[in-house]
Write an enzyme that holds these catalytic residues in place. Sequence first.
Site, short mmCIF file in Angstrom:
data_model
loop_
_atom_site.label_atom_id
_atom_site.label_comp_id
_atom_site.label_asym_id
_atom_site.label_seq_id
_atom_site.Cartn_x
_atom_site.Cartn_y
_atom_site.Cartn_z
N GLY A 124 18.32 46.55 21.31
CA GLY A 124 19.72 46.96 21.27
C GLY A 124 20.60 45.76 20.97
N GLN A 174 28.35 40.91 20.82
CA GLN A 174 27.30 39.90 20.68
C GLN A 174 27.28 39.23 19.30
OE1 GLN A 174 24.11 42.62 22.46
NE2 GLN A 174 23.48 40.60 23.16
N CYS A 189 18.12 39.96 27.43
CA CYS A 189 19.31 40.08 26.58
C CYS A 189 19.28 38.98 25.52
CB CYS A 189 20.56 39.93 27.45
SG CYS A 189 22.10 40.04 26.52
N LEU A 190 19.61 39.35 24.27
CA LEU A 190 19.59 38.37 23.18
C LEU A 190 20.65 37.28 23.38
CD1 LEU A 190 19.13 40.83 20.19
CD2 LEU A 190 17.41 39.25 21.10
N HIS A 205 22.62 49.05 29.25
CA HIS A 205 22.77 47.60 28.99
C HIS A 205 23.82 47.35 27.90
CE1 HIS A 205 20.82 43.46 28.44
NE2 HIS A 205 21.62 43.56 27.40
N HIS A 238 27.79 45.72 27.86
CA HIS A 238 28.33 44.66 26.98
C HIS A 238 29.75 44.99 26.52
CE1 HIS A 238 25.28 41.62 26.29
NE2 HIS A 238 24.34 42.51 26.01
NI NI Z 1 22.29 42.22 25.96
#
Ligand code: NI
Length: 179
Positions: A45, A50, A87-88, A129, A133
Site C-alpha cells: 500500500g 508518502q 511502512c515504506l 494503515h 496516513h
Molecule cells: Ni505506511
Amino acid sequence: MIRPIRLFGDPVLRTPAEPVTDFDLELRNLVRDLTETMVDAPGVGLAAPQIGVSLRVFTYHVGEEPGHLINPVLGLDGEQEEDDEACLSLPGLVFPTPRAPRVVATGFNMYGDPVTIEGSELLARCVQHETDHLDGILFIDRLDKKQRKLAMKAIREAEWNGEPAPEVKVSPHATQRIS
Ligand code: NI
C-alpha cells in the site's frame, strides 16, 4: 513516474490530508504515480502523503491487481488483532500492530464513481494503515507502550534517520520542499 518516498521526520507525514474535490487528469496522474511507486518499492500500500501530496488518496496491492481509493470512510468490525506491520516511510521497522480484522471502506475511484472495498486479514490491515496516513497517523502510533519504545529506538538508530527530504525545483531560481 516513480516518486521518492518521504521518510519519518518529514512534516507531510504528520499533516492531515485534504479531501479530493477535482476528479481530473491531475488526480489520475497521481494515482498512476502512486501505483508505480508502490509496485516498484515493492509495497502492499502507499498513501499520497508518502510521495509528498497531501490529498486523501491511497493505493493498495493485496493479491491480484493494484487498486486505489479516494476520500475513504472506514467501517471497522471485530476485536483488534496484532500482526507484524511495516511502512515504506519507516524502512526496516516491523512491529506487531493491533488492527480490526474486518473493514468495509467506501470512497471513490479516480473517475469519481463511488466504490466499496470489503476486506479481511492483510487487505483490512492495509486499508487501515493507509487511511491512517491520510490523518497524519503512523503505525508506530498504534503500538503498545513497550513496542513503541522499541520502535523509537530503532528509528534513532536507523541509517536513514535525519536524511534531508528530497528537494524539488519549482523555478530556475529557487528550490522548495513540497509538503
Ligand atoms: Ni505506511
